[in-house]
Write an enzyme that holds these catalytic residues in place. Structure first.
Site, mmCIF file in Angstrom:
data_model
loop_
_atom_site.group_PDB
_atom_site.id
_atom_site.type_symbol
_atom_site.label_atom_id
_atom_site.label_comp_id
_atom_site.label_asym_id
_atom_site.label_seq_id
_atom_site.Cartn_x
_atom_site.Cartn_y
_atom_site.Cartn_z
ATOM 1 N N GLU A 317 0.825 -1.210 0.000
ATOM 2 C CA GLU A 317 0.000 0.000 0.000
ATOM 3 C C GLU A 317 0.859 1.261 0.000
ATOM 4 O O GLU A 317 0.631 2.187 0.772
ATOM 5 C CB GLU A 317 -0.965 -0.020 1.192
ATOM 6 N N ASP A 391 -8.236 -9.382 4.086
ATOM 7 C CA ASP A 391 -7.989 -8.251 4.975
ATOM 8 C C ASP A 391 -9.062 -8.119 6.058
ATOM 9 O O ASP A 391 -9.937 -7.265 5.938
ATOM 10 C CB ASP A 391 -7.946 -6.961 4.142
ATOM 11 N N GLU A 419 -12.603 -2.580 11.928
ATOM 12 C CA GLU A 419 -12.592 -1.850 10.661
ATOM 13 C C GLU A 419 -13.714 -2.305 9.739
ATOM 14 O O GLU A 419 -14.361 -1.494 9.087
ATOM 15 C CB GLU A 419 -11.225 -2.055 9.976
HETATM 16 O O1 GCW Z 1 -7.011 -3.122 5.745
HETATM 17 C C1 GCW Z 1 -6.042 -2.244 5.481
HETATM 18 C C2 GCW Z 1 -6.481 -1.017 6.182
HETATM 19 C C3 GCW Z 1 -5.365 -0.032 6.287
HETATM 20 C C4 GCW Z 1 -4.196 -0.729 6.976
HETATM 21 C C5 GCW Z 1 -3.794 -1.936 6.157
HETATM 22 C C6 GCW Z 1 -2.675 -2.725 6.798
HETATM 23 C C7 GCW Z 1 -2.573 0.225 8.412
HETATM 24 O O2 GCW Z 1 -7.573 -0.481 5.495
HETATM 25 O O3 GCW Z 1 -5.829 1.050 7.019
HETATM 26 O O4 GCW Z 1 -3.121 0.138 7.147
HETATM 27 O O5 GCW Z 1 -4.873 -2.793 6.041
HETATM 28 O O6 GCW Z 1 -2.992 -3.681 7.503
HETATM 29 O O7 GCW Z 1 -1.532 -2.406 6.594
#
Ligand code: GCW
Length: 722
Positions: A317, A391, A419
């Protein structure tokens, strides 16, 4: 000061602490949830009568910070729970002494001949026994380490809080996992990524001079459930945390945590040598880069001798990493590992890596990226893998890296903060979901190779074990935004201590410690908690659906969403609904990432007729009229799951309302209010998803499924209002 004087000084302080409890207790009975599960209010009368002769005084000689904490905790706990003063005593010269400490700190423990047993249990393990010393009946809480004695003290208090008999105590425990960690995704500006309970607990502006007393309470709560490490900052890391200025603040936090056995860890930004050191590169094979990290590690350990180590999100990311320099994940991790190794530190490398390639399946990405490095990581590297391959979805099958890397120290990353589970608005007891994950059989070494065994080291015998949870805490007075979600912090800690605990046992403990001792109310509340995860899956993502959330906030439903810059950030990529059916084909006719699992798991998931309903649309693109196990068509089954989720929230609201006499009005009202939001959202999820999927299925809603109140256009507009 003589030790005698010091002890009486300790006695004085403890009496003062008791006085303070009584005074503040009398002034304010605010049930704001601040006390978490460490409430120490008087137990039911009959229990007190049974306990009183066995708990007459507390004997904790010695003057270290941790011994002081044990003394205060036992005095406050016993005094509060028994409803009358339990004093500190210098020695066990009467019946009912509760003696706590180590072989070194307590002369009485030293005479018991427990050297071998305590050595076997290790410095974090403990032994609690009822026994006679001379003519006196006493209870001994002992460990070879002070933190172990503290864990023993909390265990003893938990026995009282949960009304267990204490007349013939004989308990020996040690943590099954070594690194029991909370990861905080806290930014240096005080905001929290995916945090829903206020701001960060670390007030960087006030530190190091002013340390919020709340940090002590945070460390204490962690110690009470065995958590022994906290990563303070977001994995999307700001390099500034590694500057001398911030490290002094980090050291101040570490000082507060230390007596409670909680070590501090930091997320390290891989490009810090460029940003802070002025180097031209962060290439892990560059000698100057390695030297920079080594020096940084030395600087950190000078300030914080027991610093835990670095957590790293690399090449994920948009974060920098070794791949930026055409090096491997192992190159990156091992270079950092070498920097902290002389100090006995660790590097925790995250496996959450998923580069977008045309036509690829995100669920297979982490395995493809990391599995080839099995056996290539340094001995002080741990690989931190999310429980599922995508995720933190409401439900995922276990990540195939569990059981997929026999020569790597793999530890799970769970998400305590919700989340994808309704933030701090929805009541979801996550122990149930984590149990499902830990009990999954990977078949890596034949039947019975559960994730729990991979994790606790019994399958691969790795040197280091652990488990990390992304914290759900913040500055909200009740810590977690929703009273019930304190139970997830609690459950996470308990599972790191013993990954075999049942979710019912955890729920029962938490309820007794936090809410009520009434058996009927306990039954109702335990049922609410244990059913909650399945219900949320039903109203959000039943039958293996996943990632139907709006791309940014991940709160409400947006299954139609298709405008994110990356395909795999769009819900349509995951559900693939069309005129024929719905679901992601991960079998041989599709992405074939099901192959990352061992036999027979692979076979079970691949075959439509043996794939469990709960993962059906995770692994298969299924026709709308396909008959599922119940005999219903897929479409009907799906709609009924959504409806069931809504019905569950409604029924739960009623159940909770009926408990108004059992729960204090403040917390009862707060939870009731949250349940109203949960009901609203469950209906929103059901209606938005069904209205949208109906545009493909072209089938009507079966009997028993309520008609959506709004049009698809209205639901679409709503997801933009956030
Ligand atoms: O699911 C995603 C989240 C991000 C997070 C990422 C991760 C910290 O939306 O906010 O970043 O995973 O786990 O690195």
């Amino acid at each position: 000061m003589h030790s005698e004087q010091r002890r009486s000084c300790g006695t004085l302080l403890a009496s003062l602490a008791i006085a303070i409890i009584f005074v503040t207790g009398a002034i304010s009975k605010a049930e704001d949830g601040y006390r978490l599960w460490l409430r120490y209010d008087p137990l039911p009368k009959r229990t007190i009568e049974a306990y009183r002769p066995r708990i007459a005084s507390v004997v904790v000689p010695g003057d270290s910070a941790t011994l002081e904490v044990i003394r205060t905790e036992l005095v406050n706990g016993c005094t509060g729970l028994l409803g009358s003063a339990v004093p500190i005593a210098n020695e066990a010269n009467r019946d009912g002494a509760v003696i706590a400490g180590t072989l070194k700190s307590s002369p009485q423990i030293a005479t018991l001949g427990w050297e071998r047993q305590l050595a076997d249990l290790g410095p974090e393990g403990f032994r609690i026994r009822s026994l006679k010393i001379g003519y006196r009946s006493v209870i001994v809480i002992a460990s070879s380490g002070e933190v172990g004695a503290l864990y023993g003290a909390f265990h003893f208090l938990r026995l009282l809080q949960t009304l267990q008999p204490i007349d013939k105590l004989d308990v020996s425990q040690k943590p099954r996992l070594q690194l029991r960690l909370l990861d905080h995704w806290d930014n240096l500006d005080g905001s929290i990524e995916r945090g829903y309970a206020g701001r960060s607990l670390w007030d960087w502006k006030a530190l190091p001079e002013n340390v919020d007393s709340r940090l002590r309470d945070y460390a204490r709560a962690n110690a009470s459930i065995g958590i022994n490490g906290s990563t303070l900052n977001n994995v999307n890391a700001n390099a500034q945390i590694l500057t001398a200025e911030y490290l002094r603040r980090v050291a101040a936090i570490a000082d507060v945590f230390r007596p409670y056995g909680v070590k501090v860890y930091l997320s390290a930004r891989f490009s810090a040598p460029i940003e802070l050191g002025g180097l031209k590169t962060a290439d892990p094979l560059d000698a100057e880069v390695a030297a920079w990290w080594k020096q940084k590690a030395d600087e950190i350990y000078k300030l914080i001798p027991d610093f835990g180590g670095f957590l790293v999100k690399a090449n994920s990311e948009g974060q920098p990493g070794p791949r930026t320099y055409h090096r491997t994940h192992a190159d990156g991790a091992n270079m950092l590992a070498a920097a902290v190794a002389p100090h006995k530190g660790v590097v925790i490398w995250r496996a959450f890596v998923y580069d977008m390639k045309p036509g690829y399946d995100r669920a297979g990405a982490a395995y493809e990226n990391l599995q080839p490095f099995d056996g290539k990581f340094a001995p002080n590297v741990l690989l931190q893998v999310k429980n599922g391959p995508i995720d933190f979805q409401p439900r995922e099958p276990f990540h195939p890296l569990f059981g997929g890397m026999s020569r790597t120290q793999v530890i799970p990353e769970l998400q305590i903060t919700q989340e994808y589970l309704g933030f701090s608005n929805h009541l979801v007891f996550l122990a149930q979901m984590w149990r499902e994950f830990l009990d999954s059989d990977t078949y890596a070494r034949g039947p019975g190779s559960t994730v729990a065994k991979v994790v606790d080291g019994s399958l691969y015998h790795q040197r280091l074990t652990g488990m990390a949870g992304v914290a759900n805490t913040g500055t909200d007075r009740n810590w977690t935004g929703h009273h019930f979600l304190q139970g997830n912090w609690y459950a996470f800690g308990r599972l790191t201590w013993n990954p075999d605990l049942s979710s019912r046992q955890i729920a029962d403990e938490w309820i007794a410690m936090t809410l009520t001792h009434d058996p009927k109310a306990t039954e109702t509340i335990a049922r609410m908690m244990l059913e909650s995860h399945e219900a949320v899956v039903d109203y959000m993502t039943p039958l293996g659906l996943h990632h139907l959330f709006w791309g940014g906030h991940h709160y409400g439903p947006a299954p139609w969403w298709n405008t994110e810059p990356r395909d795999d950030w769009n819900p349509v990529y995951y559900h693939r609904a069309d005129a024929e059916g719905i679901g992601f084909d991960r079998t041989a006719t599709g992405s074939n990432t099901v192959n990352q699992y061992h036999w027979p798991v692979r076979g079970q998931f691949s075959n439509l007729s043996t794939c469990p309903d709960r993962f059906l649309l995770w692994f298969h693109h299924v026709p709308w009229d396909y008959r599922v196990r119940s005999g219903r068509t897929l479409w009907d089954e799906m709609t009924l799951h959504y409806q069931h989720g809504v019905a569950w929230v409604r029924a739960t609201r009623k159940d909770w309302d009926a408990l108004s006499d059992e729960i204090d009005p403040e917390r009862h009202a707060a939870v009731a209010k949250k349940l109203t939001i949960q009901e609203r959202d469950a209906i929103w999820w059901k209606d938005a998803c069904l209205t949208y999927f109906q545009t493909f299925s072209k089938r009507s809603l079966p009997a028993g499924v309520e008609k959506p109140a709004k049009t698809l256009a209205e639901y679409k507009a709503k997801s933009l209002q956030w």
